[in-house]
Motif scaffolding. Structure first.
Motif, PDB file in Angstrom:
ATOM      1  N   THR A 211     -35.850  68.620  86.789  1.00  0.00           N
ATOM      2  CA  THR A 211     -36.224  67.223  86.540  1.00  0.00           C
ATOM      3  C   THR A 211     -36.316  66.936  85.040  1.00  0.00           C
ATOM      4  OG1 THR A 211     -37.421  67.123  88.621  1.00  0.00           O
ATOM      5  CG2 THR A 211     -37.983  65.457  86.973  1.00  0.00           C
ATOM      6  N   PHE A 212     -36.906  67.861  84.298  1.00  0.00           N
ATOM      7  CA  PHE A 212     -37.030  67.711  82.850  1.00  0.00           C
ATOM      8  C   PHE A 212     -35.658  67.530  82.213  1.00  0.00           C
ATOM      9  CE2 PHE A 212     -36.860  69.605  78.622  1.00  0.00           C
ATOM     10  CZ  PHE A 212     -37.852  68.909  77.960  1.00  0.00           C
ATOM     11  N   HIS A 213     -34.713  68.386  82.578  1.00  0.00           N
ATOM     12  CA  HIS A 213     -33.383  68.327  81.963  1.00  0.00           C
ATOM     13  C   HIS A 213     -32.568  67.150  82.478  1.00  0.00           C
ATOM     14  CE1 HIS A 213     -33.790  71.783  79.448  1.00  0.00           C
ATOM     15  NE2 HIS A 213     -34.220  72.507  80.461  1.00  0.00           N
ATOM     16  N   GLU A 214     -32.744  66.773  83.721  1.00  0.00           N
ATOM     17  CA  GLU A 214     -32.059  65.585  84.222  1.00  0.00           C
ATOM     18  C   GLU A 214     -32.541  64.344  83.489  1.00  0.00           C
ATOM     19  OE1 GLU A 214     -32.898  65.816  88.393  1.00  0.00           O
ATOM     20  OE2 GLU A 214     -31.169  67.108  88.795  1.00  0.00           O
ATOM     21  N   ARG A 215     -33.847  64.260  83.259  1.00  0.00           N
ATOM     22  CA  ARG A 215     -34.401  63.129  82.516  1.00  0.00           C
ATOM     23  C   ARG A 215     -33.896  63.141  81.069  1.00  0.00           C
ATOM     24  NH1 ARG A 215     -39.949  63.535  83.403  1.00  0.00           N
ATOM     25  NH2 ARG A 215     -39.582  62.432  85.339  1.00  0.00           N
ATOM     26  N   GLY A 216     -33.861  64.306  80.462  1.00  0.00           N
ATOM     27  CA  GLY A 216     -33.353  64.409  79.089  1.00  0.00           C
ATOM     28  C   GLY A 216     -31.899  63.970  78.991  1.00  0.00           C
ATOM     29  N   ALA A 217     -31.092  64.367  79.977  1.00  0.00           N
ATOM     30  CA  ALA A 217     -29.686  63.958  79.989  1.00  0.00           C
ATOM     31  C   ALA A 217     -29.574  62.450  80.139  1.00  0.00           C
ATOM     32  CB  ALA A 217     -28.941  64.667  81.121  1.00  0.00           C
ATOM     33  N   SER A 218     -30.360  61.894  81.025  1.00  0.00           N
ATOM     34  CA  SER A 218     -30.330  60.452  81.261  1.00  0.00           C
ATOM     35  C   SER A 218     -30.706  59.690  79.993  1.00  0.00           C
ATOM     36  CB  SER A 218     -31.278  60.094  82.399  1.00  0.00           C
ATOM     37  OG  SER A 218     -31.314  58.717  82.595  1.00  0.00           O
ATOM     38  N   GLU A 219     -31.764  60.115  79.331  1.00  0.00           N
ATOM     39  CA  GLU A 219     -32.201  59.449  78.104  1.00  0.00           C
ATOM     40  C   GLU A 219     -31.151  59.554  77.003  1.00  0.00           C
ATOM     41  OE1 GLU A 219     -36.016  61.140  77.202  1.00  0.00           O
ATOM     42  OE2 GLU A 219     -36.967  60.156  78.914  1.00  0.00           O
ATOM     43  N   ALA A 220     -30.540  60.723  76.878  1.00  0.00           N
ATOM     44  CA  ALA A 220     -29.516  60.911  75.850  1.00  0.00           C
ATOM     45  C   ALA A 220     -28.299  60.023  76.128  1.00  0.00           C
ATOM     46  CB  ALA A 220     -29.104  62.381  75.771  1.00  0.00           C
ATOM     47  N   LEU A 221     -27.902  59.916  77.391  1.00  0.00           N
ATOM     48  CA  LEU A 221     -26.763  59.059  77.730  1.00  0.00           C
ATOM     49  C   LEU A 221     -27.078  57.583  77.495  1.00  0.00           C
ATOM     50  CD1 LEU A 221     -25.451  60.848  80.923  1.00  0.00           C
ATOM     51  CD2 LEU A 221     -24.355  60.756  78.665  1.00  0.00           C
ATOM     52  N   LEU A 222     -28.306  57.186  77.758  1.00  0.00           N
ATOM     53  CA  LEU A 222     -28.706  55.804  77.494  1.00  0.00           C
ATOM     54  C   LEU A 222     -28.652  55.498  75.994  1.00  0.00           C
ATOM     55  CD1 LEU A 222     -31.687  55.354  79.962  1.00  0.00           C
ATOM     56  CD2 LEU A 222     -29.464  54.202  80.052  1.00  0.00           C
ATOM     57  N   LYS A 223     -29.099  56.442  75.180  1.00  0.00           N
ATOM     58  CA  LYS A 223     -29.053  56.244  73.728  1.00  0.00           C
ATOM     59  C   LYS A 223     -27.613  56.197  73.235  1.00  0.00           C
ATOM     60  CE  LYS A 223     -33.577  58.186  72.779  1.00  0.00           C
ATOM     61  NZ  LYS A 223     -34.328  59.288  72.176  1.00  0.00           N
ATOM     62  N   ALA A 224     -26.764  57.071  73.758  1.00  0.00           N
ATOM     63  CA  ALA A 224     -25.354  57.048  73.371  1.00  0.00           C
ATOM     64  C   ALA A 224     -24.730  55.708  73.736  1.00  0.00           C
ATOM     65  CB  ALA A 224     -24.599  58.189  74.048  1.00  0.00           C
ATOM     66  N   ASP A 225     -25.069  55.189  74.897  1.00  0.00           N
ATOM     67  CA  ASP A 225     -24.537  53.895  75.323  1.00  0.00           C
ATOM     68  C   ASP A 225     -25.031  52.772  74.412  1.00  0.00           C
ATOM     69  OD1 ASP A 225     -23.022  52.259  77.229  1.00  0.00           O
ATOM     70  OD2 ASP A 225     -25.004  51.473  77.771  1.00  0.00           O
ATOM     71  N   ARG A 226     -26.289  52.847  74.035  1.00  0.00           N
ATOM     72  CA  ARG A 226     -26.850  51.836  73.126  1.00  0.00           C
ATOM     73  C   ARG A 226     -26.088  51.818  71.801  1.00  0.00           C
ATOM     74  NH1 ARG A 226     -32.356  53.093  70.527  1.00  0.00           N
ATOM     75  NH2 ARG A 226     -31.843  52.237  68.521  1.00  0.00           N
TER      76      ARG A 226
ATOM     77  N   ALA B 141     -26.808  65.399  75.947  1.00  0.00           N
ATOM     78  CA  ALA B 141     -26.790  65.164  77.394  1.00  0.00           C
ATOM     79  C   ALA B 141     -26.093  66.312  78.113  1.00  0.00           C
ATOM     80  CB  ALA B 141     -26.093  63.841  77.701  1.00  0.00           C
ATOM     81  N   GLN B 142     -24.979  66.771  77.564  1.00  0.00           N
ATOM     82  CA  GLN B 142     -24.247  67.869  78.204  1.00  0.00           C
ATOM     83  C   GLN B 142     -25.084  69.143  78.221  1.00  0.00           C
ATOM     84  OE1 GLN B 142     -21.205  67.544  79.833  1.00  0.00           O
ATOM     85  NE2 GLN B 142     -21.966  69.481  80.602  1.00  0.00           N
ATOM     86  N   THR B 143     -25.815  69.401  77.155  1.00  0.00           N
ATOM     87  CA  THR B 143     -26.693  70.569  77.112  1.00  0.00           C
ATOM     88  C   THR B 143     -27.762  70.461  78.195  1.00  0.00           C
ATOM     89  OG1 THR B 143     -26.315  70.894  74.756  1.00  0.00           O
ATOM     90  CG2 THR B 143     -28.314  71.869  75.674  1.00  0.00           C
ATOM     91  N   HIS B 144     -28.354  69.282  78.325  1.00  0.00           N
ATOM     92  CA  HIS B 144     -29.369  69.077  79.361  1.00  0.00           C
ATOM     93  C   HIS B 144     -28.779  69.253  80.765  1.00  0.00           C
ATOM     94  CE1 HIS B 144     -33.086  68.003  77.341  1.00  0.00           C
ATOM     95  NE2 HIS B 144     -32.427  67.203  76.525  1.00  0.00           N
ATOM     96  N   ILE B 145     -27.572  68.755  80.957  1.00  0.00           N
ATOM     97  CA  ILE B 145     -26.909  68.902  82.261  1.00  0.00           C
ATOM     98  C   ILE B 145     -26.694  70.376  82.577  1.00  0.00           C
ATOM     99  CG2 ILE B 145     -24.734  68.516  83.493  1.00  0.00           C
ATOM    100  CD1 ILE B 145     -24.652  65.751  81.992  1.00  0.00           C
ATOM    101  N   ASN B 146     -26.209  71.120  81.598  1.00  0.00           N
ATOM    102  CA  ASN B 146     -25.999  72.558  81.808  1.00  0.00           C
ATOM    103  C   ASN B 146     -27.309  73.278  82.117  1.00  0.00           C
ATOM    104  OD1 ASN B 146     -23.282  72.174  81.286  1.00  0.00           O
ATOM    105  ND2 ASN B 146     -23.427  72.829  79.156  1.00  0.00           N
ATOM    106  N   CYS B 147     -28.360  72.912  81.410  1.00  0.00           N
ATOM    107  CA  CYS B 147     -29.666  73.531  81.656  1.00  0.00           C
ATOM    108  C   CYS B 147     -30.202  73.151  83.036  1.00  0.00           C
ATOM    109  CB  CYS B 147     -30.657  73.120  80.569  1.00  0.00           C
ATOM    110  SG  CYS B 147     -30.325  73.867  78.961  1.00  0.00           S
ATOM    111  N   ALA B 148     -29.979  71.908  83.456  1.00  0.00           N
ATOM    112  CA  ALA B 148     -30.447  71.465  84.775  1.00  0.00           C
ATOM    113  C   ALA B 148     -29.752  72.270  85.877  1.00  0.00           C
ATOM    114  CB  ALA B 148     -30.187  69.975  84.963  1.00  0.00           C
TER     115      ALA B 148
END
Length: 63
Positions: free
Chosen positions: A36-51, A19-26
């Motif tokens: 948008t691609f990297h924001e979505r990737g960050a969001s998905e990664a954070l959701l998986k971490a939360d799960r 998620a942090q990598t995606h945030i930096n890329c965004a």
């Protein structure tokens, strides 16, 4: 799938790092599509971490 606490901890850290990598890329994105691609990737990664965080908590509560 049942994971051990150590496996879950590793998965959480990996998805948080992703998620942090995606945030930096965004932040460095030059087009709206890239951002948008990297924001979505960050969001998905954070959701998986939360799960996995919830799964780890469930394991800890069981014993």
């Amino acid at each position: 799938m049942i994971h051990s606490r150590d496996e879950l901890h590793s998965l959480i850290r990996a998805f948080e790092a992703s998620a942090q990598t995606h945030i930096n890329c965004a932040k460095q994105a030059q087009t709206g599509f890239q951002r948008t691609f990297h924001e979505r990737g960050a969001s998905e990664a954070l959701l998986k971490a939360d799960r996995y965080r919830r799964e780890r908590q469930h394991l800890q509560n069981r014993g």
